[in-house]
Design a protein around this motif. Structure first.
Motif, short mmCIF file in Angstrom:
data_model
loop_
_atom_site.label_atom_id
_atom_site.label_comp_id
_atom_site.label_asym_id
_atom_site.label_seq_id
_atom_site.Cartn_x
_atom_site.Cartn_y
_atom_site.Cartn_z
N HIS A 1 -6.10 -4.09 -2.85
CA HIS A 1 -6.32 -3.22 -1.70
C HIS A 1 -7.81 -2.99 -1.45
O HIS A 1 -8.24 -2.83 -0.29
CB HIS A 1 -5.58 -1.89 -1.91
N LYS B 1 0.82 -1.22 0.00
CA LYS B 1 0.00 0.00 0.00
C LYS B 1 0.85 1.26 0.00
O LYS B 1 0.55 2.22 -0.73
CB LYS B 1 -0.94 -0.01 1.21
N SER C 1 -2.86 -3.73 -7.71
CA SER C 1 -2.86 -3.12 -6.38
C SER C 1 -4.24 -2.54 -6.05
O SER C 1 -4.74 -2.68 -4.93
CB SER C 1 -1.81 -2.01 -6.31
#
Length: 315
Positions: free
Chosen positions: A269, A131, A265
């Protein structure tokens, strides 16, 4: 028409009708050249159009066995077994597409190719950035740009990739007019694979970055490309990939950290934050939920890795 001429017409059809990428065309051209080269030896001569329709399942299997043997030779370029299997699978796909084209456009049918099994490959699990890396990427990449224009453009582009989960091609196909749609509805209309359209909500921070880039855009007319290079033409994917590659090297990150990793990502996430898998599927534009489910497998693999490294009893 010779077999070689048929291949050339097929490649032209792929480029014009299917709008395949230049890299796909190049790969298919090499694959079909290898296939015809094998058949010249195997059949004692290059088959004509009628001969292409008479190639038997045994002939196709002999070609596939040859490809497997070539990949196993000590002199072959070192690749993983899974990568070699994916290459063979792509070659089967190229040959199968060629024969499907022959049946539909040239009146040459060969049902044997449909009986040839495609080598099974393991789909690699998505590998997202951490992150903090994903959050830092847009600003850090833009800091490496040579001019203020490129800095503003890269900041907006890479924030868009992570903030909306777009493919690099989807982002670079946007025009200035798409920002006007975003202003009124807070969404972007994205044209994805296969011409499938989807609406993607745009976070305020991404909207701000895009509007800031518009003020520095060299020619922000409605029909102009949203992201342009220094000559004002639509930005090429290779330029964006190069910018991220330079940041990756300076940051000591692995080779899988590419613009597409920002899309991974985005999905990973969201999933870690509790987003519904169906919602992620819609946002990514996946036709099948099974494609989206790879992110759950990737998360399970990551948790197992953390457990293996951290738990005293795992040693």
């Amino acid at each position: 028409m010779t077999a070689e001429e048929a291949v050339q017409k097929f490649l032209e059809w792929m480029a014009v009708e299917k709008q395949a990428s230049p890299l796909t065309i190049e790969a298919y051209q090499g694959d079909l050249a290898r296939f015809l080269g094998f058949m010249i030896t195997h059949l004692d001569g290059l088959p004509d159009m009628i001969g292409l329709g008479l190639i038997s399942l045994r002939d196709f299997r002999a070609w596939l066995a040859y490809e497997q043997a070539e990949a196993s030779k000590p002199t072959a370029r070192k690749t993983s077994s899974d990568q070699a299997t994916r290459t063979r699978a792509r070659r089967v796909s190229a040959v199968r597409s060629f024969f499907k084209y022959l049946a539909r456009r040239q009146g040459v049918e060969n049902p044997a190719i449909q009986l040839l099994s495609t080598p099974r490959t393991k789909k690699p699990l998505p590998r997202p950035l951490a992150k903090d890396q994903a959050l830092a990427a847009p600003e850090d990449i833009s800091d490496l740009a040579q001019t203020p224009m490129e800095q503003q453009r890269n900041a907006a582009l890479f924030l868009l990739l992570y903030g909306c989960g777009l493919r690099i091609s989807e982002a670079l196909n946007l025009n200035i007019a798409d920002l006007d749609v975003m202003r009124s509805s807070n969404v972007l209309r994205i044209l994805g694979k296969g011409g499938k359209e989807r609406l993607v909500p745009v976070l305020p921070v991404v909207q701000q970055a895009l509007e800031a880039w518009r003020t520095r855009h060299p020619a922000p007319t409605p029909d102009a490309p949203l992201f342009v290079g220094i000559r004002g033409k639509r930005l090429q994917p290779a330029i964006a990939q190069k910018a991220m590659r330079e940041w990756r090297h300076l940051s000591g990150l692995p080779d899988y950290v590419t613009p597409h990793a920002l899309r991974h990502s985005f999905a990973t996430h969201l999933m870690e934050g509790g987003a519904d898998l169906r919602v992620i599927q819609e946002l990514l534009g996946h036709a099948s939920l099974s494609t989206t489910q790879r992110y759950t497998l990737a998360d399970e693999a990551r948790l197992l890795d953390v457990w293996t490294r951290a738990h005293p009893r795992a040693q």
